[in-house]
Design an enzyme around this catalytic site. Structure first.
Site, short mmCIF file in Angstrom:
data_model
loop_
_atom_site.label_atom_id
_atom_site.label_comp_id
_atom_site.label_asym_id
_atom_site.label_seq_id
_atom_site.Cartn_x
_atom_site.Cartn_y
_atom_site.Cartn_z
N HIS A 1 -1.19 9.70 0.04
CA HIS A 1 -1.02 8.20 -0.04
C HIS A 1 -2.45 7.50 -0.59
CE1 HIS A 1 0.30 4.22 0.56
NE2 HIS A 1 0.11 4.32 2.11
N ARG B 1 -5.93 -3.41 0.55
CA ARG B 1 -4.64 -3.00 -0.16
C ARG B 1 -4.49 -3.83 -1.22
NH1 ARG B 1 -1.08 0.73 1.93
NH2 ARG B 1 -0.68 0.77 -0.25
N ASP C 1 -3.56 8.06 12.44
CA ASP C 1 -2.21 7.54 12.10
C ASP C 1 -1.07 7.95 12.94
OD1 ASP C 1 -0.47 6.49 10.15
OD2 ASP C 1 -0.56 8.08 8.95
N CYS D 1 -4.20 3.28 8.88
CA CYS D 1 -3.56 2.71 7.32
C CYS D 1 -2.56 1.72 8.14
CB CYS D 1 -2.67 3.84 6.62
SG CYS D 1 -1.68 4.99 7.82
N ARG E 1 7.57 4.82 -4.17
CA ARG E 1 7.33 5.37 -2.43
C ARG E 1 8.59 6.26 -2.38
NH1 ARG E 1 5.52 2.58 2.94
NH2 ARG E 1 3.44 2.84 1.59
N GLN F 1 -3.69 4.01 -0.31
CA GLN F 1 -4.31 3.60 1.07
C GLN F 1 -5.69 3.88 1.21
OE1 GLN F 1 -2.61 1.98 3.80
NE2 GLN F 1 -4.91 2.07 4.21
#
Ligand code: CP
Ligand code: NVA
Length: 301
Positions: free
Chosen positions: A131, A288, A222, A260, A104, A134
């Site tokens: 991402h 996830r 988001d 997310c 990440r 996700q």
């Protein structure tokens, strides 16, 4: 054998994305799609976190351990990356110790360098521009609640950020209409939109959230301020894109809401939507874990 990296949805063919989702669904159902209880016995995943994480960190760690493997988590200050050792050299060294590397990071170039020099699979755990882990979990969540995404309308209301970009890429794989309602200065990049459209993706970039949500099957948003993002004008620009009950009422009556997470309640989404009957955010977070197992086993087996 070619090393299987999970880097971005624009670097995988649709059959592979489908295969990974199916593996995730099989693990969620309690199956053993690789015919073993502990298919990753003895395998180690290194996780490099240059930004904070709750879901990505814990779901990869729990998933790896449930599959029989183990993890080593490294923060920015844990490694010599923080003191200037190159990503390429780090990739070469970690490849001698571990079986896969998740990163990440802010800079997508670091992901590319890692995958170029690692001899083990590299997984994108978020960069400033995408991402994919996700969005894999999001797709699995939609499918388990409502079935295939093909022909559906998915509306993103908010910042045209990293998660939005992976959703746009997903539109090229799964045949849904992707509408992004965002301020004109916070649009997804032209290159990500062009990539999806060139592959038949139906991507609409708009600036009126009410019009974009009209008739939607899935509404997404988001945070206004992503990690590492310092633009203080964002709350003013993004306030009109808040997902609240009035906006959700414009979607189809059975539309789902996803985020997310982490959510900033009262900013990009209200409590009544987060905690309301159309919200599937906790299933989304759970997925996830299941999708990471699909990604890990696809990469490693
Ligand atoms: N959604 C997500 O990636 O959450 P974390 O930042 O907690 O990993
Ligand atoms: N867009 C958010 C996603 C967090 C999971 C960020 O980059 O901070």
């Amino acid at each position: 054998m070619t090393v299987r990296h999970f880097l971005d949805l624009d670097r995988l063919d649709t059959a592979t994305v489908r295969r990974i989702l199916d593996l995730g669904a099989a693990y969620k159902a309690g199956g053993q799609p690789h015919g073993k209880v502990r298919p990753l016995e003895g395998r180690i995943l290194a996780m490099i976190f240059e930004k904070p994480s709750t879901r990505t960190r814990v779901s990869f760690e729990a998933g790896m351990k449930q599959l029989g493997g183990d993890v080593i988590a490294l923060s920015r200050t844990d490694t010599q990356l923080g003191r200037g050792e190159t990503v390429a050299d780090t990739a070469r060294v970690l490849s001698r110790y571990v079986d896969a590397i998740m990163i990440r990071t802010d800079d997508p170039q670091k992901l590319d360098d890692l995958s170029a020099y690692a001899t083990v699979p590299v997984i994108n755990g978020l960069t400033d521009i995408s991402h994919p882990c996700q969005v894999m979990a999001d797709i699995l969540t939609y499918e388990e609640h409502r079935g295939p995404l093909a022909g559906k309308v998915v509306t993103w209301s908010g910042d045209g950020n990293n998660v939005a970009a992976s959703w746009i890429q997903a539109a090229a794989h799964f045949g849904f209409e992707m509408r992004v309602a965002c301020p004109p200065t916070l649009c997804p990049t032209e290159s990500v939109v062009a990539w999806a459209r060139d592959r038949g993706g139906n991507v609409v970039i708009a600036h009126d959230p009410a019009a974009a949500v009209a008739g939607a099957d899935l509404v997404l948003t988001d945070t206004w301020v992503s990690m590492g993002c310092a633009d203080t004008d964002r709350p003013r620009l993004l306030a009109p894109f808040q997902v609240n009950a009035a906006l959700m009422a414009k979607a189809k009556p059975d539309a789902l809401f996803m985020h997310c997470l982490p959510a900033h309640r009262g900013e990009e989404v209200t409590d009544e939507v987060m905690d309301g009957p159309q919200s599937v955010v906790w299933d989304e977070a759970e997925n996830r874990l299941h999708v990471q197992k699909g990604i890990l086993t696809w990469c490693l087996l």
